[in-house]
Design a protein around this motif. Structure first.
Motif, short mmCIF file in Angstrom:
data_model
loop_
_atom_site.label_atom_id
_atom_site.label_comp_id
_atom_site.label_asym_id
_atom_site.label_seq_id
_atom_site.Cartn_x
_atom_site.Cartn_y
_atom_site.Cartn_z
N TYR B 137 0.84 -1.20 0.00
CA TYR B 137 0.00 0.00 0.00
C TYR B 137 0.88 1.25 0.00
O TYR B 137 2.05 1.20 0.37
CB TYR B 137 -0.98 -0.02 1.17
N PRO B 139 0.97 5.85 0.43
CA PRO B 139 0.34 6.90 1.25
C PRO B 139 -0.99 7.39 0.69
O PRO B 139 -1.68 8.15 1.36
CB PRO B 139 1.37 8.04 1.23
N THR B 150 0.08 -5.47 4.31
CA THR B 150 -1.03 -5.26 5.24
C THR B 150 -2.09 -6.33 5.02
O THR B 150 -3.19 -6.04 4.53
CB THR B 150 -1.67 -3.86 5.02
N PHE B 152 -4.00 -7.67 6.94
CA PHE B 152 -5.23 -7.45 7.70
C PHE B 152 -5.79 -6.05 7.46
O PHE B 152 -6.65 -5.59 8.18
CB PHE B 152 -4.98 -7.70 9.19
N GLY B 153 -5.27 -5.38 6.45
CA GLY B 153 -5.80 -4.05 6.12
C GLY B 153 -4.90 -2.95 6.63
O GLY B 153 -4.38 -3.02 7.74
N LEU B 155 -3.99 0.93 7.96
CA LEU B 155 -4.64 1.64 9.06
C LEU B 155 -4.60 3.16 8.93
O LEU B 155 -5.29 3.85 9.67
CB LEU B 155 -3.97 1.23 10.38
N GLU B 156 -3.80 3.67 8.03
CA GLU B 156 -3.63 5.12 7.99
C GLU B 156 -4.67 5.81 7.12
O GLU B 156 -5.18 5.23 6.17
CB GLU B 156 -2.25 5.48 7.42
N THR B 157 -4.90 7.06 7.45
CA THR B 157 -5.67 7.93 6.57
C THR B 157 -4.78 8.29 5.39
O THR B 157 -3.64 8.71 5.60
CB THR B 157 -6.05 9.22 7.31
N PRO B 158 -5.28 8.13 4.16
CA PRO B 158 -4.41 8.50 3.02
C PRO B 158 -4.22 10.00 2.92
O PRO B 158 -5.05 10.78 3.40
CB PRO B 158 -5.20 7.99 1.82
#
Ligand SMILES: Cc1ncc(C[n+]2csc(CCOP(=O)(O)OP(=O)(O)O)c2C)c(N)n1
Ligand SMILES: Cc1ncc(C[n+]2csc(CCOP(=O)(O)OP(=O)(O)O)c2C)c(N)n1
Ligand code: SF4
Ligand code: SF4
Ligand SMILES: [Mg+2]
Ligand SMILES: [Mg+2]
Lengths: 612, 340, 340, 612
Positions: B137, B139, B150, B152-153, B155-158
């Motif tokens: 992934y 930014p 990731t 499990f996905g 976590l940050e706001t893009p």
């Protein structure tokens, strides 16, 4: 008049006391008077410590002499201590019987406590061990400047000029130089001209009239080679060397730099000289600093970046890029105490191995080092010359001691410095499979193995370069194993071939000694002084000093072979030793000191002696 | 720089002899085509054109352009381009970068190049993924994204690159996408014209590691209702029948509304030339990702002093004041004395 | 984290035995005092409190706090603090940074820590200068600034740290200044309460290298008319007699107006909790430097998932799904065979 | 059935042809069948080249054997070439007379042109030089999968399974393993299960019925030590080693990393194992990667960062910080071709000197290197053990060849791996001037010189650390020269003392040879094979391999002294050689190859031979 052949004076006070100015001015009038000299400003860490405390002490040591000298001296003959902390921090350095001049006004309880004295040392045995003079400098300064109407709090600030006046009298310095300097420096603030001049004169007069000090001393001018001299710090000389190189190459220069102690002054100095066509960018960080320099180099300008240890770490990836791009680039590292933030204002020679090996992959880069403040000028020119000729990044090492120290410098004849030949690619240099003329950005000069320098702007020479491995000659991306091997070896060979142009080592060996003392960088002065002393005692010892650390001069192996013992003093744990051992299988003996201070001559002398 | 005497060129002149090495179907091809088709229009010369890139799929771009070029190191292209643009104001300097290159490792150089307003044109290929390193992934990836790094996905706001650029004082910011060559060419042309740093975000499909990231707004039948095309001086309306608009919200902000519900005076008139970037910023926040109506076009285009020319002006001024440097005088500028 | 069982502390408990080594008169002293006076109020424990800093005058801060602390390297404190906060959610992690440390070399870590919304409280001491290295201009210095490295004046547009943070998706952004201890304490308290990344810009006077940088708005007699104090849910009015206000401008923006000229309904009501950062951004643009009326207070404070707790949640979830790791099973998770 | 004792098979095709999968599956069923084996995936650069071109060729080489082997083989016995480019790129590697199986469908004009063939090589002399089999794999695959209704364009994609089937028949592999794998892998897409299984079986059947190939061969299971085996790549083993270390230390781990080839897979693998309490952060860059790891280490967790060369450059400043903080930290460098971006998917050992010296200042760090894929597991544990015990950053070197290569691995008894003892400071450990108990964060263990590890959370142990030089014991900032010297030497000594715990070198020297071949890292397999071959020819030669590069094992000097010649093969220009020469003044002879490829055994053999 008592004639001394040389004297070492140390001005010490709080960071706010103006000791650097006092030392600098004393140096200046001594220089103009004609002494040989060497200075050592000894700063506290970058940040101001609380006034009056030990960490806040700032000192300036100057060695003046009627003969050729090479270090600022081990043990001061005279200490000016503006407060108890300055006394405490510096007392241990003095030679027995030295002259000790203290500002007695500052020895009150508060200041004594701040310095960690439980008793007033002036009341102890100091008087027996030294020639102690207690002078109420604060009071006398305030008194002397009353006529100007200056408030005592402001007037007090001029006490450094009082101290300077006193010492100037004591060593019979010409007074005019200082007074003129005050005049011009504070031109904008006439009140300060008055106050400082009065304080200075009061110091002179106090020496003259107080009948405390006996006769003044004198140190005659030294018999130095004829010519015009100036006094420079290493950083100034380095900046000027860069300006000179740009001029000699007739090519604009761009400095990309991020401030860091003790390298910032090069940025400051260069940014003043825009009229030489020099652009300076204060970049967002060290990576951008070298990045902008690489961009300028690609554009055909002389790209320079300046920094100190932590910044070198950060630049390493981009240096590797420059190695692959084979573009000229000058990287200047003013070494300081490490590792990590370490001791930012102290000096060390501990970045040598990093300069050689601090990048991933086989990433060879020429490395040179300056040996004295004025030598920084020559080395800057030499670095540019190598970079431009060989199309390679070059690392120039200096250190905090050279950066801020100064010495008289016999100005070079500008016209006699050989020009730096810059040649840009101007046309096609090959043919493609169909015999059509093309441009080969990685076609190499047979002699130097340098590739063409082909800045944008020339029709027909369009080409792309990058950090991926490239095919030799065409410069196209290539994953071919044999080509990679070839390129790795060509890049190494290109640097090694530089040895052809390095002059033979000058070995100073008047009496066919069996031991050679080999040095590099800022230890030149201390080693030279130690060797002189040893010889004065009838010991025979040879001395050589390296400017080129990569590649080594071609004759180094032969020279080393002439000696039974090779002794290598360094301000690190043995980095040159390691290189010499690996290269020549010589059992080099290291003399290693890593305490942030330059070598003391006597310590070096006694460390070398057992090996003779 | 437009050069009146530049000989006419065709797309072919701008195409290098290197084979293009992107995956078949990659959005990068159409961006390359747009650039190669635009340059002949601009009246510029190949030899005065430089593409500088970092590392990533996008960053291979310079190899395919028959101009001068540098494929540098990851994230550092804006810094290198700055040095080049400052020392060589005669050149057109383009930067090509990806969302990882420009916004992850290179974020600092990007924001500084923008505020410095150095004359470079930055094309940000935003595919919301790391292509070259095979699918981590980035930014700009949406939160919750499942990738190799990731499982499990995320976590940050893009980052919203337009918002970030505006927060960093960028004087020219635009957005376009790889499905509309004409729009791309127009945005690149405008960015190139701009004196100072210009940033064009290009929504770019990575069909291998992040296929369809922009489907919601770029699918043929979705575009009309999901692309808010910004035109300077025009009320911001969109939708097949202009049934949607951007209106002010009465508390200093903007919102999307049905045109029928809003009086004409309340529809925002786009002002790319506003010195204050607040409106442009507000527009950039209309969508939090390329899934709901999203503005494209020029958000901001204001004239501010350009860095390189100011550097040059200081040099010229110094020369005119002090004469072009005299080395001997420099060496004697401190205290000197003569030993005879 | 507020800890109900924390023993009461006094300012002295938070004061380390190290002598404070800033220049006399430096604004850093009052910030230190504000922090040391606030912590006893917060009901937190010294042993659970960590200050992480980079390099700079400001960055000496941790030495003076009788807590755990790290004076790290230039610009990297947000990254280090992220690792600490993620691995030790039981700790209160504060970052202390200067305008050079946070916005020049450390800009990238800063914006990523902000968008990541990791639970750290960042105090940005903005003195618009490099103090420690003795006076070069910084990314917040006004254009044209004459310093050691810019003898002919600096050329860049400064960053507005609040705008930059909002462009970087920061969930809590506030501004305060070193002349108002109460306001500082309030902002620090709010920032500390916030779950996620919080940034407080503190205007800080460097009396040695940049004295009076904030005089125009902070001089005793200037404050009333030049500090726009933001209060959530309140109409934004300021001036000694509330004679000034912030009003909407009819095209999606805001402006400063005379209260008498504006109807009450047109005065902006501050909404720090607005999910959309556009209003906060617009407010951050009211002044382009600390010379004209400038907002202080909390610009934005919104709840968004915090990074560290989500990392922990993924770990906990994995454990609950798969049981806490069985090494033998892991080693056998690929193809295995037995040689007998 | 023809019995072979070993065979080297190379699958080659376009990047999109699934050769890595075919190779991997073949490896897998051979492993389960019981052969010893070694693999070498040979990727193109990260980015996809146009289909059908040389830069797009992707290959997977596997060596299977009925006896213990250590390399993936020099020259394939069998090449499967899916298109002309794959043939062209790999033909030069084959041994004369090798078996050559080509997908004849792909040899059309377009593909031939893309591969740069002006004539169809199948019509040339290939048939004389090799056992050439032309198999229309595309057609046969499409044909075989027709019953499923798959579109030809989709069906065609399964031709790798056809090839795999054919080779599986040819070498009598058990078929079940592969079919089961297909079943489970494509569980979610039943259509793919069908198509791939049919293609695979078609390949098998084609071998069986085509009467083209003669009898199938067999390679018997190897006599390997008893126990449970798995097959791992170096990166997986490394990730598992980290998981194991966290478990053995009973301490949570945090990996801070930025993706980079060939290290990314460690991040990918670790991020799957959150149930072991492992947190992974994909940081914004490499500096933040190590930064977060340092933050975690300060918090008492095991901080790890993984990268490759360019990332190492960027981490160097933060590594220096960790040296000064004296905190445990694990830095993993999967070396690739350098310098700069270099050859990202190729392998090299050229970061050794950087690992030792790539930071400013005297900044010593222990360095270890893994020698085989499965050894990565052990080395990860060893790195954590050293870091935690000694409170120091540790660099672990692997490389692209180990990272992606695989070998059978006799699974360790998990219980028998010694635990890693983690001790946090729990209380005061000194007294102040007034005799009050205090915490001294830099009070050192007498044995190891390690300072206490004191994560936040313990009342009374509050302390501040940083990158400035610190006073020994108190940890307060100190500019004292003598203290700096002491600290520089203590940090060096701390690392040197690790040598006490390093087991004596295992020298393999059955017949008291006069020459020692000394290696490190991934060359272990190739060196071992070369030494075996030399011995098989009756030459005597000794072999030793270093895991610890800093410090060296205590007995290394003595061991070297036992040999007349020391030969050091390295995939660099002589980095270990340099260290050995400097340290022991031994005239080490380097065998150096820097072409991005592992050593060929025969090349190494002939390079060593002259020195025996
Ligand atoms: C210093 C460094 N770190 C990491 C890498 C590995 N790397 C190369 S490209 C890339 C990210 C690419 O993503 P993006 O910029 O979005 O470009 P795309 O491939 O998607 O076009 C990474 C992590 C590198 N080459 N150098
Ligand atoms: C890698 C690195 N580069 C440069 C420096 C030198 N340096 C130390 S602090 C600083 C800037 C300080 O400015 P700021 O962050 O604004 O802090 P202030 O001193 O003003 O509080 C610089 C350039 C350093 N220590 N490390
Ligand atoms: S990986 Fe994605 S971005 Fe890269 S070339 Fe392929 S499709 Fe394009
Ligand atoms: S230099 Fe400026 S910021 Fe630093 S301590 Fe002194 S007054 Fe404060
Ligand atoms: Mg991308
Ligand atoms: Mg500052």
């Amino acid at each position: 008049m008592i004639e001394d052949s040389s004297v070492v004076i140390r001005f010490a006070g709080d960071s706010g006391d103006g000791m650097q100015v006092a030392g600098d001015r004393f140096t200046n009038s001594s220089a103009i008077f004609g002494n040989d000299l060497s200075t050592f400003p000894d700063f506290p860490a970058e940040i101001r410590a609380p006034a009056g405390t030990l960490p806040g002490v700032s000192a300036f040591q100057v060695h003046i002499s009627d003969h050729d000298i090479v270090t600022p001296g081990d043990a001061p003959d005279v200490l000016v201590a503006m407060n108890p902390a300055a006394l405490r921090a510096n007392l241990g350095l003095l030679r027995p019987g030295a002259t000790l001049i203290v500002n007695s006004d500052a020895f009150d309880e508060r200041n004594l406590a701040k310095a960690g004295y439980s008793e007033n040392p002036l009341e102890g045995d100091l008087r027996d061990r030294f020639q102690l003079f207690e002078v109420p400098m604060t009071t006398l300064t305030i008194e002397a400047t009353k006529p100007t109407g200056a408030k005592p709090r402001d007037a007090e600030r001029s006490k450094n000029f009082f101290a300077l006046g006193l010492i100037s009298w004591m060593y019979s310095r010409p007074l005019g130089t200082t007074l003129e300097w005050i005049e011009s420096k504070f031109k904008a603030k006439p009140a300060l001209v008055q106050v400082n001049s009065l304080a200075f004169k009061a110091g002179v007069n106090f020496g003259e009239t107080a009948e405390l000090f006996g006769s003044p001393h004198s140190v005659k001018p030294a018999k130095l080679p004829k010519g015009k001299y100036t006094s420079v710090t290493g950083n100034t000389a380095l900046a000027w060397g860069l300006v000179a190189a740009s001029k000699l190459a007739n090519t604009p220069m761009l400095l990309g730099s991020y401030p860091i102690t003790p390298a910032s002054d090069i940025l400051h100095e260069l940014s003043k000289h825009k009229n030489f066509g020099i652009a300076t960018i204060q970049a967002e960080d060290e990576i951008a600093g070298i990045g902008t320099a690489i961009g300028a180099a690609f554009g055909g300008h002389i790209g320079v970046t300046t920094t100190s240890g932590p910044g070198m770490d950060l630049k390493s990836e981009a240096m590797g890029l420059a190695v692959n791009l084979e573009l000229p680039l000058i990287i200047i590292d003013i070494q300081r105490g490490g590792p990590s933030t370490g001791l930012p204002t102290k000096s060390e020679q501990s970045d040598l191995l990093m300069a050689l090996y601090g990048r991933h992959g086989e990433s060879p880069v020429p490395v040179i080092a300056a040996s004295s403040p004025s030598d920084c000028f020559n080395c800057a020119i030499e670095a540019v010359r190598i970079a431009v000729t060989c199309r390679t990044p070059v690392i120039l090492l200096s250190d905090g001691y050279l950066a801020n120290g100064s010495e008289p410098w016999l100005l070079p004849q500008v016209d006699s410095i050989p020009a730096i030949k810059v040649e840009y690619a101007s046309g096609h240099n090959g043919t493609d499979a169909n015999g059509e003329p093309i441009f080969l950005p990685y076609l190499r000069d047979e002699e130097t193995l340098a590739r063409p320098w082909a800045p944008p702007g020339v029709p027909g020479l369009e080409h792309r370069i990058g950090g991926l491995e490239k095919e030799n000659e065409t410069g196209n991306v290539s994953y071919d194993p044999a080509n990679h091997e070839l390129m790795v070896r060509l890049r190494a060979e290109k640097v090694e071939r530089l040895a052809r142009d390095i002059p033979p080592i000058e070995v100073n060996d008047p009496d066919e000694a069996s031991a050679l003392v080999l040095g590099w960088g800022s230890t030149y002065g201390a080693i030279t002084a130690a060797v002189r002393r040893l010889r004065a005692q009838g010991r025979s010892v040879a001395q050589a000093h390296l400017r080129h650390l990569n590649p080594f001069p071609a004759d180094l192996g032969k020279v080393l072979g002439n000696y039974e013992k090779v002794v290598i003093p360094e301000m690190n744990l043995g980095q040159l030793s390691k290189l010499i051992r690996a290269e020549y299988l010589v059992d080099a003996i290291g003399i290693n000191q890593v305490n942030g201070q330059p070598f003391k001559v006597h310590a070096l002398e006694s460390a070398i002696e057992p090996h003779l | 720089m437009t050069d009146l005497l530049a000989p006419p060129t065709t797309r072919k002149d701008w195409t290098s002899d290197q084979e293009v090495r992107w995956c078949p179907g990659c959005g990068d091809y159409s961006i390359l085509a747009a650039v190669q088709m635009l340059l002949p229009d601009l009246g510029v010369r190949r030899e005065n054109t430089v593409f500088v890139s970092g590392i990533g799929c996008a960053a291979r771009f310079p190899y395919y352009m028959n101009t001068y070029g540098m494929h540098s190191i990851h994230g550092r292209a804006p810094a290198i381009a700055t040095g080049l643009a400052v020392s060589r104001p005669d050149l057109d300097v383009w930067v090509v970068s990806g969302d990882g290159d420009a916004l992850s490792i290179g974020g600092n150089h990007l924001i500084h190049a923008l505020r410095r307003n150095v004359n470079i044109t930055i094309l940000l290929f935003n595919n919301q993924i790391y292509g070259l390193t095979k699918g981590q992934y980035s930014p700009t990836s949406e939160s919750g994204k499942i990738t190799k790094s990731t499982p499990f996905g995320s976590l940050e706001t893009p980052f919203n690159p337009v918002s970030l650029a505006l927060g960093a004082e960028c004087t020219f910011v635009a957005r376009t996408h790889d499905m509309d060559r004409k729009h791309m060419m127009e945005m690149f042309r405008r960015a190139h014209e701009h004196q100072g740093a210009s940033l064009v975000e290009i929504y770019q499909n990575c069909n291998v590691f992040n296929d369809g990231a922009f489907e919601d707004i770029l699918a043929k039948d979705a575009r009309a209702d999901n692309l808010i095309s910004l035109e300077h001086g025009q009320p911001i309306k969109f939708g097949a029948d202009s049934q949607l608009c951007v209106a002010h919200d009465g508390n200093g902000g903007v919102r999307i509304a049905n045109s029928v519900d809003v009086e004409d005076a309340e529809v925002i008139v786009h002002d790319e030339k506003a010195q204050n970037p607040a409106l442009a910023f507000a527009l950039s926040r209309l969508a939090s990702g390329p899934h709901t109506p999203t503005p494209i076009g020029v958000f901001r285009s204001v004239e501010m002093p350009e860095y390189g020319s100011q550097v040059q002006a200081q040099i010229d001024h110094a020369k005119s004041q002090k004469g072009s440097g005299d080395l001997e005088a420099l060496l004697s500028s401190g205290p000197t004395w003569t030993v005879e």
